[in-house]
Design an enzyme around this catalytic site. Structure first.
Site, short mmCIF file in Angstrom:
data_model
loop_
_atom_site.label_atom_id
_atom_site.label_comp_id
_atom_site.label_asym_id
_atom_site.label_seq_id
_atom_site.Cartn_x
_atom_site.Cartn_y
_atom_site.Cartn_z
N CYS A 95 2.45 4.14 -7.67
CA CYS A 95 2.86 5.43 -8.24
C CYS A 95 4.31 5.84 -7.97
O CYS A 95 5.20 5.37 -8.67
CB CYS A 95 1.88 6.51 -7.79
SG CYS A 95 1.94 7.96 -8.85
N HIS A 196 -4.02 4.74 -7.47
CA HIS A 196 -4.37 4.96 -6.08
C HIS A 196 -5.84 4.60 -5.97
O HIS A 196 -6.44 4.10 -6.91
CB HIS A 196 -4.21 6.44 -5.72
CG HIS A 196 -2.82 6.97 -5.86
ND1 HIS A 196 -1.87 6.83 -4.89
CD2 HIS A 196 -2.23 7.67 -6.86
CE1 HIS A 196 -0.75 7.43 -5.28
NE2 HIS A 196 -0.93 7.94 -6.47
#
Ligand code: GLN
Length: 249
Positions: A95, A196
């Protein structure tokens, strides 16, 4: 005894939604095969790391604020990081770290956070901070010869453009942009992704891809990894896949 060395970048600033779990999964799966994992950490003010001496470099997600604090520090190592990637060191970037390896990240207020410019994608956040890609995500990933469904969780305002080789095709969720067909960025020794989860706990095949790649590179031999008992992970995966993919229909 074989061993791998991992560098964990900015652990105090880049760690969201259990990203550190990725390192724990690598360590666990290596130790089950009697291979040691050495974990070093680097953050602002620490001794300059020798990037090329590592087998794996890991960096997790972070909010815009942390990204803007550390980007100037990270950029100091642009050449070293670029060289390490060219030499084949494996980079796993989640990310916020994924975004920082591109050209730039434009925040909600229009502020530009410079990236490493190692890859030519770039990321821009929607001016409305409430507009974010949030939720579970499933992608169909192709890691060289391995095709696998990868499950994760995304939470990003940034929309990433100009990806030439994605990590996977989106089966459920958003991906690089709202409603995108593609997710992440992939090359043999780089996985950069919005997932994630932590990513590797839900996706043991991805963990083993990284482990095999790193061992083969380091020891210059064909490695066939001892099969681990992943029945628990598989049970969890099949439940999640059933749930998410049926929600889509
Ligand atoms: N700050 C970035 C965004 O919102 C990254 C967030 C994250 O790492 N989850 O797009």
């Amino acid at each position: 005894m074989k061993e791998l060395k991992l560098l964990y970048l900015y652990p105090d600033m880049l760690e969201l939604y259990g990203d550190y779990g990725n390192i724990q999964v690598l360590k666990y799966r290596l130790e089950k095969r009697k291979i040691n994992l050495i974990i070093d950490r680097y953050s602002i003010g620490d001794k300059v790391p020798d990037f090329a001496s590592y087998d794996i470099v890991f960096a997790g997600g972070g909010a815009d604020n942390e990204q803007s604090i550390l980007s100037n520090d990270l950029i100091k190592y642009k050449k070293d990081i670029k060289d390490a990637i060219s030499e084949g060191v494996f980079f796993l970037l989640i990310c916020g770290a994924y975004q920082l390896f591109g050209k730039y990240y434009k925040g909600v207020e229009g502020n530009i956070i410079p990236g490493l410019e190692i890859f030519d994608y770039y990321t821009e956040a929607e001016p409305d901070r409430k507009k974010r890609c949030i939720g579970n995500i499933v992608i169909q990933a192709k890691l060289d010869s391995i095709e696998t469904e990868v499950i994760g969780f995304e939470n990003h305002g940034g929309q990433t453009f100009n990806i030439k080789s994605p990590f996977g095709k989106v089966l459920y969720g958003n991906g690089n942009k709202f409603g995108d067909k593609e997710e992440g960025f992939f090359k043999k020794n780089v996985i950069a992704t919005y997932l994630h989860g932590p990513l590797l706990s839900k996706n043991p095949e991805v963990a083993d891809y990284i482990i095999k790649y790193c061992l083969e590179r380091k020891y210059n031999e064909n490695i066939s990894l001892e099969q681990l008992d992943d029945s628990f992970e598989e049970k969890c995966r099949s439940q999640l896949l059933k749930k998410f993919l049926s929600e889509k229909e």
